[in-house]
Design a protein around this motif. Sequence first.
Motif, PDB file in Angstrom:
ATOM      1  N   TYR A  76      -1.452  -7.817  -1.226  1.00  0.00           N
ATOM      2  CA  TYR A  76      -2.812  -7.277  -1.192  1.00  0.00           C
ATOM      3  C   TYR A  76      -2.824  -5.866  -1.764  1.00  0.00           C
ATOM      4  O   TYR A  76      -3.679  -5.526  -2.576  1.00  0.00           O
ATOM      5  CB  TYR A  76      -3.320  -7.289   0.246  1.00  0.00           C
ATOM      6  N   GLN A  77      -1.831  -5.080  -1.309  1.00  0.00           N
ATOM      7  CA  GLN A  77      -1.772  -3.702  -1.747  1.00  0.00           C
ATOM      8  C   GLN A  77      -1.555  -3.612  -3.270  1.00  0.00           C
ATOM      9  O   GLN A  77      -2.240  -2.868  -3.964  1.00  0.00           O
ATOM     10  CB  GLN A  77      -0.641  -2.980  -1.030  1.00  0.00           C
ATOM     11  N   PHE A 109       6.316 -18.675   7.429  1.00  0.00           N
ATOM     12  CA  PHE A 109       5.253 -17.945   8.115  1.00  0.00           C
ATOM     13  C   PHE A 109       5.586 -16.460   8.171  1.00  0.00           C
ATOM     14  O   PHE A 109       4.763 -15.601   7.847  1.00  0.00           O
ATOM     15  CB  PHE A 109       5.066 -18.506   9.525  1.00  0.00           C
ATOM     16  N   ILE A 110       6.847 -16.164   8.571  1.00  0.00           N
ATOM     17  CA  ILE A 110       7.243 -14.761   8.672  1.00  0.00           C
ATOM     18  C   ILE A 110       7.154 -14.091   7.303  1.00  0.00           C
ATOM     19  O   ILE A 110       6.626 -12.988   7.163  1.00  0.00           O
ATOM     20  CB  ILE A 110       8.668 -14.652   9.246  1.00  0.00           C
ATOM     21  N   LEU A 111       7.612 -14.822   6.287  1.00  0.00           N
ATOM     22  CA  LEU A 111       7.530 -14.297   4.925  1.00  0.00           C
ATOM     23  C   LEU A 111       6.083 -13.977   4.554  1.00  0.00           C
ATOM     24  O   LEU A 111       5.777 -12.907   4.017  1.00  0.00           O
ATOM     25  CB  LEU A 111       8.073 -15.337   3.941  1.00  0.00           C
ATOM     26  N   ALA A 112       5.188 -14.938   4.901  1.00  0.00           N
ATOM     27  CA  ALA A 112       3.785 -14.749   4.563  1.00  0.00           C
ATOM     28  C   ALA A 112       3.236 -13.519   5.262  1.00  0.00           C
ATOM     29  O   ALA A 112       2.533 -12.698   4.649  1.00  0.00           O
ATOM     30  CB  ALA A 112       3.000 -15.999   4.969  1.00  0.00           C
ATOM     31  N   VAL A 113       3.586 -13.382   6.529  1.00  0.00           N
ATOM     32  CA  VAL A 113       3.082 -12.237   7.295  1.00  0.00           C
ATOM     33  C   VAL A 113       3.520 -10.937   6.645  1.00  0.00           C
ATOM     34  O   VAL A 113       2.755  -9.978   6.543  1.00  0.00           O
ATOM     35  CB  VAL A 113       3.564 -12.325   8.761  1.00  0.00           C
ATOM     36  N   ILE A 114       4.757 -10.932   6.211  1.00  0.00           N
ATOM     37  CA  ILE A 114       5.257  -9.695   5.602  1.00  0.00           C
ATOM     38  C   ILE A 114       4.658  -9.491   4.212  1.00  0.00           C
ATOM     39  O   ILE A 114       4.238  -8.403   3.853  1.00  0.00           O
ATOM     40  CB  ILE A 114       6.804  -9.729   5.503  1.00  0.00           C
ATOM     41  N   SER A 115       4.573 -10.588   3.443  1.00  0.00           N
ATOM     42  CA  SER A 115       4.253 -10.401   2.029  1.00  0.00           C
ATOM     43  C   SER A 115       2.761 -10.251   1.768  1.00  0.00           C
ATOM     44  O   SER A 115       2.383  -9.589   0.807  1.00  0.00           O
ATOM     45  CB  SER A 115       4.808 -11.556   1.198  1.00  0.00           C
ATOM     46  N   PHE A 145      -3.567  -2.741  -8.655  1.00  0.00           N
ATOM     47  CA  PHE A 145      -3.750  -3.301  -9.986  1.00  0.00           C
ATOM     48  C   PHE A 145      -5.217  -3.226 -10.398  1.00  0.00           C
ATOM     49  O   PHE A 145      -5.556  -2.814 -11.508  1.00  0.00           O
ATOM     50  CB  PHE A 145      -3.239  -4.745 -10.013  1.00  0.00           C
ATOM     51  N   ILE A 146      -6.102  -3.581  -9.430  1.00  0.00           N
ATOM     52  CA  ILE A 146      -7.534  -3.566  -9.738  1.00  0.00           C
ATOM     53  C   ILE A 146      -8.014  -2.142 -10.001  1.00  0.00           C
ATOM     54  O   ILE A 146      -8.766  -1.878 -10.954  1.00  0.00           O
ATOM     55  CB  ILE A 146      -8.338  -4.213  -8.588  1.00  0.00           C
ATOM     56  N   SER A 147      -7.514  -1.224  -9.185  1.00  0.00           N
ATOM     57  CA  SER A 147      -7.954   0.155  -9.395  1.00  0.00           C
ATOM     58  C   SER A 147      -7.430   0.686 -10.737  1.00  0.00           C
ATOM     59  O   SER A 147      -8.096   1.460 -11.422  1.00  0.00           O
ATOM     60  CB  SER A 147      -7.497   1.051  -8.248  1.00  0.00           C
ATOM     61  N   PHE A 148      -6.253   0.159 -11.071  1.00  0.00           N
ATOM     62  CA  PHE A 148      -5.706   0.513 -12.383  1.00  0.00           C
ATOM     63  C   PHE A 148      -6.611  -0.013 -13.497  1.00  0.00           C
ATOM     64  O   PHE A 148      -6.947   0.680 -14.453  1.00  0.00           O
ATOM     65  CB  PHE A 148      -4.288  -0.053 -12.494  1.00  0.00           C
ATOM     66  N   LEU A 149      -7.074  -1.299 -13.302  1.00  0.00           N
ATOM     67  CA  LEU A 149      -7.980  -1.892 -14.283  1.00  0.00           C
ATOM     68  C   LEU A 149      -9.259  -1.078 -14.406  1.00  0.00           C
ATOM     69  O   LEU A 149      -9.781  -0.839 -15.496  1.00  0.00           O
ATOM     70  CB  LEU A 149      -8.318  -3.328 -13.887  1.00  0.00           C
TER      71      LEU A 149
END
Lengths: 301, 674
Positions: free
Chosen positions: B661-662, B650-656, B667-671
């Motif tokens: 997302y970022q 859970f903690i990992l998920a919260v951090i990651s 990546f999308i803006s790069f695309l």
Amino acid sequence: MLSVLLITTAAFFFTGIIVRVKSMASGRKGPGILQPVYDVVRLFRKGVVYSETTSFIFQIAPTIYFASVIMAMLVVPFGQSSGVLGFNGDFIFFAYILALGKFFSIIAAMDTGSSFEGMGASREALYSMFAEPAFFILMGSLALLSGHTSFQEIFAALHIGSQISYALAALATFVILMIAMIESSRMPIDDPKTHLELTMIHEVMILDNSGFDLGLILSAGFLKFTIYGALIVNLFIGVIPYQYAIPAFFAIQFLLAITIGLIESFMARFRMSHNPQFIVVLTSVSLLIFFGVLLILQKFM
Amino acid sequence: MSFIWAFILLPFVGMLLIPFVKVNWKGILSFVFVLINILISSYFAWQGLSGDELSFILPGSFVTGPIPIRIDALSGWFMLIINLVFLTGGFYGLFYMKAYRNQSQNLSLHGIVFVFQHAAILAICVIQNSFVFLIVWEILALTSFLLIIFEHEHISTIKAGINYLIQAHFSIIFLMIGFIWVASKTGSYDFQAISSFSSSVPEPVSLLLFLSFFIAFGIKAGFVPFHTWLPYAHPAAPSHISGMMSGVIIKIGIFGILRMLLVVKTDLTMVGYIILVISLISGLYGVMLAIVQHNLKKLLAYHSIENIGIIGIGIGIGCIGIGSGNQILSTFGFAGALLHTLNHSLFKSLLFYTAGNIYQATHTLEIEKLGGLIKKMPQTAILFLLAAIAICGIPPFNGFISEFIIFTGLYNWLSDATLFSLLAAVSTTAGLALIGGLAMLCFTKAFGVVFLGSPRSDLPSSCKEVPFLQLIPLYIIAGMIILIGLFPLVFIGVLSKPVGLFAGSILQTNQTQIEVFGVLQPISFAAWLTVLLIIGLFLLRKYALKHRPSISGPTWGCGFVAPNAKQQYTASSFVRTYTKLFAPFLVIGKHEDEIKGIFPQKVKYHTAPYDKVEKWLIDSPLKLNKSFMGRFVFLNNGKLQIYILYGVLFILAVISIPVIYQSLNSFISFLKLL
């Protein structure tokens, strides 16, 4: 005041006429027209028998039942002359005060602890429940048509002009007549002359009543007939002057009694399980009246 | 100002004192505290009701902001109703709880919570800060929960309590949605902010806001389909609490709806139709289910739903009146609704208290086991009968007055209507008439089976009338029921200010008041005439029977000479035809043994009514939810190491998640650049 006088006078003869018509239809001579009244008078002079199971409810119920019918009679008008108690919304009072009497007659029947009377009580409660919406829709339609909310003003403002209004008056007569049959427990809803307690409604509820109390219940029954008869009369007499209206009143009541007598002579009572369906039909008929009124007022665009 | 602090302080003083006094004094002490608060609040309430709007602003805190306390005519009316019911309920409770003297700690909690509940419910009527309102609303929910589960040794009581608690919190969720929505847009918790916010947004949005509040308060009030907590909570609670729950707690939902009608500015015609439809369904459904209940308190609980429906019909046509500018219609609608609120809290609390008497005397509320109680408990029987007639809306008692006002409103509505509203008016009229008829079926059954005939089972030998002191509050309520029936104009006069809040200027002068409420004058006259006629006829009958013989004998058994109590009509048989006719709306579980052989064994026949709405709306989603959640049960394997692993994941998920997302974003803006 006039309506009270007329209704009570008619009540003296009404049941007698029904009985007479029935006996003539079955080929007998039959008792005199006033025989039911004599019976009641005799009952008033008799002593009473109370069941050991009963409580004071059983003793006060007939009085309250009778009083409720009297109160209902007081709001019924006659043509232009309003009832003793005429006011806006008096037909609501009319329906609900009759419910007071019904409430007490139902619990009085339950007070005896007899299963037969319980059965009658159950049926009475159910049927009168179904009849109520029909009455309220009918009166609502008439109120809409006339723009008034008291019996007297509604009836005074009803004038039969177009063909639709004839149809409406006929349907309204039918609805009131049928409500009268339900309320006074006559054919085709209930058979007062049946021989088996299982098949009765009103008669079985009063099996244990006797003497003065039974007299009260019976005379309330006589009055109920002519009260509803008076409502039907009111549908037609409108603003006709008294010298014609009063004979018309008795003529219509007479006709009504004969009709009831004939219905009871030639028809069988509905099966108990069909009664609720029949009574729901009444609500539909009164809805038909409502749509008729909408037609007259040209609300359908 | 100091009164308000005294009012807030009293429950806390009670909390400190009640646990330390002797068990006999716990109830009395808590009643005294409630009494003091009743006196304080009634003084303010009366001022509010007579038109002097009171308004204080408590400084509040950094979190809540200033806390406005406003007592207008609407608050005043509801506060007086609440005080009346708490007064009678508290006094009745003193005697009802005597049987539980051995549970000292339980009684302490009950006493404390009782005082708190009274304070909370009054506070709801006056506080106009949404943040504090939510806190008080929560206090009310929790105190009600604690009061309901007094007999928590029974599993069914705990279940009913938790059911209530969960549904009460659903109500809070919807309240929070509404309040947070407004607070986030305006930055103020004051109710006036809701008002200004709702008038600034387009109508569909403000309608949505109102609906959110309506659902929240509707759950409390018990409108169908939000009613399912009610038939469990009422029977589980001690009788004085059931009476008060039905008398005031569900009414606070009505108060909330009315308050929001004043505060939220939206399309009132639409709101009116929505409320009207829901109310009509509630009214019919409530009474339809009430008829088939075998438990007296459950029957009464379903009847509360019906009466909430009738109140709602009044509110609905009132709103439509405002929306279409028909002041007379809105006057009759709201007057009927407000008066019926008082009326229902009177006769329903009276019915619950009499049910409490029955439970005290017989230790059962199963209608099928009772019978003939009128001989053992005549006063309770008369009080029950009075309330039963009143609740059916039959003259000359108070129920008729409020129903008559609503009917008058409906017939008034007919005069200036379009096709659509005409259809609505006529179906409401028919529905209201049908509700009246069904209520009569229900209460003739209840009264007839419980009090009349002969007992259907062996009642305890101690079965007798409760002490007279315990009956005093019941007689007070009965007196009110009769008074409203005979002098409706007095009470409707008091109502002119709260109704005026809704209906507008029509009630401002005495002249117009007389014109509008003049329709009640003949009703009062007719009620008097009915009473006098009955008394007169009764005296006549007494005189006529004076010299006549009066014999008593067995009930006519139509030739059968050995009838016994088991052969009487039972509650189920009384409503059998009805049950068959209305089968599509009812769910009735049946258990029936077949009669076999020449000498049949003892057989059983058992029916258990259930609620179709509950089945579809609560049970089946819960079942689906359960089966879905069941798929994840493997996660719950009871190994501590694995649970720690979940925590780490859970903690990992919260951090990651933000990191992922970022990077995805970049990546999308790069695309896109490509």
